[in-house]
Scaffold this motif. Structure first.
Motif, PDB file in Angstrom:
ATOM      1  N   UNK A  19       1.521   1.653   0.744  1.00 58.74           N
ATOM      2  CA  UNK A  19       1.608   0.876   1.982  1.00 58.74           C
ATOM      3  C   UNK A  19       2.460  -0.398   1.813  1.00 58.74           C
ATOM      4  N   UNK A  20       2.618  -0.861   0.579  1.00 59.26           N
ATOM      5  CA  UNK A  20       3.435  -2.065   0.307  1.00 59.26           C
ATOM      6  C   UNK A  20       4.905  -1.713   0.108  1.00 59.26           C
TER       7      UNK A  20
ATOM      8  N   UNK B 190      11.769   8.454  -0.933  1.00 65.35           N
ATOM      9  CA  UNK B 190      10.997   7.203  -0.842  1.00 65.35           C
ATOM     10  C   UNK B 190      11.657   6.243   0.148  1.00 65.35           C
ATOM     11  N   UNK B 191      12.977   6.137   0.090  1.00 62.95           N
ATOM     12  CA  UNK B 191      13.693   5.274   1.046  1.00 62.95           C
ATOM     13  C   UNK B 191      13.434   5.733   2.475  1.00 62.95           C
ATOM     14  N   UNK B 192      13.470   7.043   2.687  1.00 64.38           N
ATOM     15  CA  UNK B 192      13.263   7.558   4.051  1.00 64.38           C
ATOM     16  C   UNK B 192      11.847   7.273   4.545  1.00 64.38           C
ATOM     17  N   UNK B 193      10.913   7.009   3.614  1.00 65.22           N
ATOM     18  CA  UNK B 193       9.537   6.653   3.974  1.00 65.22           C
ATOM     19  C   UNK B 193       9.319   5.140   3.954  1.00 65.22           C
TER      20      UNK B 193
ATOM     21  N   UNK C 294      11.393  -0.656  -3.029  1.00 65.94           N
ATOM     22  CA  UNK C 294      11.404  -0.833  -4.484  1.00 65.94           C
ATOM     23  C   UNK C 294      10.806   0.408  -5.127  1.00 65.94           C
ATOM     24  N   UNK C 295      11.067   0.565  -6.421  1.00 65.91           N
ATOM     25  CA  UNK C 295      10.463   1.626  -7.213  1.00 65.91           C
ATOM     26  C   UNK C 295       9.619   1.003  -8.316  1.00 65.91           C
TER      27      UNK C 295
END
Length: 146
Positions: free
Chosen positions: A64-65, A96-99, A103-104
Protein backbone atom coordinates in the motif's frame (compact mmCIF):
# COMPACT_ATOMS: atom_id res chain seq x y z
CA UNK A 1 9.79 -23.23 -27.21
CA UNK A 2 11.77 -20.13 -26.25
CA UNK A 3 11.97 -18.87 -22.71
CA UNK A 4 8.87 -16.92 -21.71
CA UNK A 5 8.02 -15.07 -18.53
CA UNK A 6 4.45 -15.80 -17.49
CA UNK A 7 2.29 -15.44 -14.37
CA UNK A 8 2.97 -18.18 -11.81
CA UNK A 9 0.30 -20.42 -10.37
CA UNK A 10 0.17 -22.93 -7.54
CA UNK A 11 1.22 -25.83 -9.80
CA UNK A 12 4.37 -23.83 -10.62
CA UNK A 13 5.00 -23.47 -6.90
CA UNK A 14 4.80 -27.24 -6.51
CA UNK A 15 7.36 -27.68 -9.30
CA UNK A 16 9.70 -25.06 -7.83
CA UNK A 17 9.53 -26.79 -4.44
CA UNK A 18 10.17 -30.20 -6.01
CA UNK A 19 13.31 -28.76 -7.63
CA UNK A 20 14.21 -26.55 -4.65
CA UNK A 21 17.89 -27.56 -4.52
CA UNK A 22 18.40 -26.55 -8.17
CA UNK A 23 17.47 -22.98 -7.25
CA UNK A 24 18.78 -22.65 -3.71
CA UNK A 25 21.49 -25.29 -3.29
CA UNK A 26 22.00 -26.23 0.35
CA UNK A 27 19.85 -23.40 1.73
CA UNK A 28 16.37 -24.54 2.73
CA UNK A 29 14.03 -21.68 1.92
CA UNK A 30 10.92 -23.77 1.31
CA UNK A 31 9.08 -22.10 4.21
CA UNK A 32 9.25 -18.76 2.35
CA UNK A 33 7.37 -20.22 -0.64
CA UNK A 34 3.80 -19.54 0.46
CA UNK A 35 0.83 -20.35 -1.82
CA UNK A 36 -0.89 -17.18 -0.59
CA UNK A 37 1.63 -15.13 -2.58
CA UNK A 38 0.45 -16.72 -5.82
CA UNK A 39 -3.21 -16.69 -4.90
CA UNK A 40 -3.35 -13.07 -3.74
CA UNK A 41 -0.54 -11.42 -5.74
CA UNK A 42 -0.65 -13.49 -8.91
CA UNK A 43 0.02 -10.56 -11.22
CA UNK A 44 3.37 -9.90 -9.55
CA UNK A 45 4.51 -13.53 -9.25
CA UNK A 46 6.11 -14.98 -12.37
CA UNK A 47 8.05 -17.91 -13.73
CA UNK A 48 10.47 -18.06 -16.62
CA UNK A 49 9.37 -21.17 -18.48
CA UNK A 50 11.30 -23.04 -21.15
CA UNK A 51 10.77 -26.38 -22.84
CA UNK A 52 12.69 -28.11 -20.05
CA UNK A 53 10.75 -26.50 -17.20
CA UNK A 54 10.97 -23.48 -14.94
CA UNK A 55 14.33 -21.78 -15.34
CA UNK A 56 13.68 -19.04 -12.79
CA UNK A 57 11.01 -17.24 -10.85
CA UNK A 58 10.21 -14.08 -8.96
CA UNK A 59 7.48 -13.79 -6.33
CA UNK A 60 6.64 -10.28 -5.22
CA UNK A 61 3.87 -7.81 -4.56
CA UNK A 62 3.17 -4.08 -4.36
CA UNK A 63 2.57 -2.69 -0.89
CA UNK A 64 0.00 0.00 0.00
CA UNK A 65 3.02 2.33 0.45
CA UNK A 66 3.79 1.94 -3.29
CA UNK A 67 6.78 -0.35 -2.84
CA UNK A 68 7.36 -3.21 -5.24
CA UNK A 69 8.66 -5.83 -2.81
CA UNK A 70 10.55 -8.81 -4.21
CA UNK A 71 10.02 -11.67 -1.76
CA UNK A 72 11.90 -14.36 -3.72
CA UNK A 73 13.93 -14.42 -6.91
CA UNK A 74 15.85 -17.44 -8.07
CA UNK A 75 17.35 -18.91 -11.21
CA UNK A 76 17.92 -22.60 -11.77
CA UNK A 77 21.51 -23.80 -11.52
CA UNK A 78 21.82 -24.22 -15.31
CA UNK A 79 20.50 -20.68 -16.01
CA UNK A 80 22.76 -18.58 -13.80
CA UNK A 81 24.84 -15.96 -15.54
CA UNK A 82 22.46 -15.75 -18.51
CA UNK A 83 20.78 -12.47 -17.56
CA UNK A 84 17.58 -14.23 -16.52
CA UNK A 85 17.52 -12.62 -13.07
CA UNK A 86 17.73 -9.20 -14.73
CA UNK A 87 14.89 -10.13 -17.10
CA UNK A 88 12.70 -11.23 -14.20
CA UNK A 89 13.40 -7.97 -12.37
CA UNK A 90 12.59 -5.91 -15.51
CA UNK A 91 9.31 -7.77 -15.93
CA UNK A 92 8.39 -7.31 -12.27
CA UNK A 93 9.35 -3.62 -12.36
CA UNK A 94 7.00 -2.98 -15.27
CA UNK A 95 4.09 -4.66 -13.50
CA UNK A 96 4.89 -2.96 -10.17
CA UNK A 97 4.97 0.45 -11.89
CA UNK A 98 1.60 -0.25 -13.50
CA UNK A 99 0.26 -0.92 -9.96
CA UNK A 100 1.61 2.41 -8.68
CA UNK A 101 5.00 1.40 -7.27
CA UNK A 102 7.52 4.22 -6.98
CA UNK A 103 10.32 2.14 -5.44
CA UNK A 104 11.59 -1.42 -5.21
CA UNK A 105 12.71 -3.31 -2.12
CA UNK A 106 14.23 -6.71 -1.38
CA UNK A 107 16.16 -8.27 1.50
CA UNK A 108 18.79 -10.96 1.96
CA UNK A 109 20.98 -12.38 4.69
CA UNK A 110 24.21 -10.56 5.45
CA UNK A 111 26.15 -13.66 4.34
CA UNK A 112 24.55 -13.91 0.89
CA UNK A 113 27.36 -12.28 -1.09
CA UNK A 114 25.92 -13.36 -4.45
CA UNK A 115 22.59 -11.67 -3.82
CA UNK A 116 24.29 -8.53 -2.51
CA UNK A 117 26.49 -8.27 -5.61
CA UNK A 118 23.55 -9.00 -7.95
CA UNK A 119 21.30 -6.33 -6.43
CA UNK A 120 24.10 -3.76 -6.47
CA UNK A 121 24.62 -4.35 -10.22
CA UNK A 122 20.91 -3.60 -10.65
CA UNK A 123 21.39 -0.20 -9.01
CA UNK A 124 20.00 -0.99 -5.58
CA UNK A 125 21.29 0.71 -2.46
CA UNK A 126 22.19 -1.85 0.20
CA UNK A 127 22.31 -1.33 3.94
CA UNK A 128 22.48 -3.67 6.91
CA UNK A 129 19.53 -3.29 9.28
CA UNK A 130 20.14 -4.81 12.70
CA UNK A 131 17.35 -6.99 14.12
CA UNK A 132 15.41 -6.74 10.82
CA UNK A 133 14.39 -10.39 10.97
CA UNK A 134 14.10 -10.52 14.78
CA UNK A 135 16.51 -9.98 17.67
CA UNK A 136 20.09 -10.64 16.63
CA UNK A 137 19.08 -11.29 13.00
CA UNK A 138 20.39 -8.50 10.77
CA UNK A 139 19.46 -8.42 7.09
CA UNK A 140 20.68 -6.49 4.09
CA UNK A 141 17.86 -4.27 2.84
CA UNK A 142 17.97 -3.25 -0.83
CA UNK A 143 16.05 -0.23 -2.10
CA UNK A 144 15.85 1.50 -5.46
CA UNK A 145 13.70 4.41 -6.59
CA UNK A 146 11.77 3.89 -9.82
Amino acid sequence: MPLEIVPADVSDLRQVLADHARYWGERDLRALHQPVLLREFGATCMVARAEDGIRGYLFGFVTPEQTGYVHLIATRDDSRGTGLGRRLYRHFTGIARSQGAVRLKAITSVTNKGSIAFHRTLGFDARVVEDYDGPGRPMVVFTRTL
